[in-house]
Design an enzyme around this catalytic site. Structure first.
Site, short mmCIF file in Angstrom:
data_model
loop_
_atom_site.label_atom_id
_atom_site.label_comp_id
_atom_site.label_asym_id
_atom_site.label_seq_id
_atom_site.Cartn_x
_atom_site.Cartn_y
_atom_site.Cartn_z
CB ALA A 173 -13.25 9.56 7.68
CE LYS B 16 -2.37 1.64 3.61
NZ LYS B 16 -3.42 1.78 4.64
CE LYS C 227 0.43 12.48 13.14
NZ LYS C 227 -0.53 11.94 12.15
CB VAL D 158 -12.10 21.47 17.90
CG1 VAL D 158 -10.98 21.07 18.84
CG2 VAL D 158 -11.79 20.99 16.48
CB SER E 213 -4.50 0.95 16.23
OG SER E 213 -4.69 0.77 14.85
N GLY F 196 -5.05 7.50 16.72
CA GLY F 196 -4.52 8.66 16.03
C GLY F 196 -3.01 8.70 15.87
CB ALA F 197 -0.19 8.05 18.15
#
Length: 326
Positions: free
Chosen positions: A139, A69, A229, A162, A296, A223-224
């Site tokens: 998303a 990918k 992050k 936010v 994840s 998210g990280a």
């Protein structure tokens, strides 16, 4: 020789969340058995554009599936009308190396990430979980909820972002597949009182404080996915059972990457990989009170396993366009 081109619409027509979860769970199981090859992601960083490009190859021996990918992450893209994440997946024949399909990977990426969170929660969250808190109403927030709705009887959803408009949009879309009560807020603390908490932001500083997390909570930290992050107070990781998708990848780009670099946690604080849990090598949740965290980062084996399922389904349905290659 021909290859099959599958557009994003073709992929959407070939992929359900149930099927994605089956593919991802089997990919994790294979990883736990040690029958996959998956080098760490390779990154190109575009500092002046606040974005990056990643290549992610993998081979699953038992599935006999291989490919790569290519995916970007550009957080500023929505302001230009583009998705934050866009991707292509190339499937190859393990026998000859020849490409057999090229497909849009943006929807696939959203689905397999949501599926990974659901599979992790299946093994790490309380079986009685009914309340979900979501930090980040984009998303991926929708995909995570779609997966969790397959795995649990969700009665209440709390969403923080936010933008209240994004919260409302997530609620409206989620009501098409989930009959639950919804609470929306701009205050992250308000959504942390949940059985399952999902964080899906590009934050580079902790957003969720330790004293907001109750005993028994499961957290999908989504998210990280790049160095620097983090979304969780490192103190949460110190008192939780931390399960990563891949140790090498997580240590340089997952939720644990910053706390590890700063010496706030150690490698020994990582309990296991999700593959080891799914393969039955170590237990997942062992009591109702422990806090569990799934870190994840997104694995190439998830992409290839899911793309392989898409390819088979698309061929059966006659979807896509055959293109000359050689």
């Amino acid at each position: 020789m021909e290859i099959l081109w599958l557009s994003e619409e073709d992929v959407k027509g070939s992929l359900s969340m149930e099927g994605t979860m089956e593919a991802v769970e089997e990919a994790f199981r294979e990883a736990g058995r040690g029958t996959v090859q998956m080098p760490p992601k390779s990154y190109l960083i575009y500092k002046k554009y606040d974005g990056d490009l990643r290549t992610m190859p993998a081979y699953l021996e038992e599935m006999d599936a291989t490919g790569v990918k290519v995916v970007n992450v550009h957080p500023e893209n929505p302001g230009s009308g583009l998705p934050t994440v866009m991707a292509l997946v190339i499937l190859n024949s393990p026998k000859t190396g020849a490409p057999i399909a090229v497909m849009g990977g943006t929807f696939l990426t959203n689905m397999r990430t949501g599926a990974a969170g659901a599979v992790a929660a299946k093994y790490l969250a309380k079986k009685s979980s009914k309340t979900v808190g979501i930090v980040g109403a984009g998303a991926q927030g929708r995909s995570q909820l779609l997966g969790l709705a397959e795995a649990f009887d969700i009665e209440a959803v709390k969403v923080a972002d936010v933008s209240l408009d994004r919260c409302r949009a997530l609620e409206e879309e989620s009501r098409t597949f989930l009959d639950a009560t919804f609470e929306i807020s701009t205050d992250i603390k308000e959504v942390c009182d949940a059985d399952i908490l999902v964080t899906t932001t590009p934050s580079r500083k902790p957003l969720v404080k330790d004293d907001w997390i109750n005993e028994g909570t499961h957290i999908n930290a989504i998210g990280a996915d790049a160095a620097g992050k983090e979304e969780l107070d490192p103190a949460i990781l110190r008192r939780a059972k931390v399960v990563v998708d891949d140790v090498v990848q997580a240590t340089h780009s997952g939720e644990v990457n910053v706390p590890l670099a700063e010496g706030l946690i150690a490698l020994e604080d990582i309990y296991a990989t999700i593959g080891e849990v799914v393969a039955g090598k170590v237990p997942g949740r062992t009591n109702e009170d422990e806090i569990t965290v799934f870190d994840s980062t997104g694995l190439a084996i998830q992409d290839v396993a899911t793309a392989s399922r898409v390819y088979r389904t698309a061929v059966e349905k006659g979807l896509g366009i055959r293109l000359p290659f050689l």
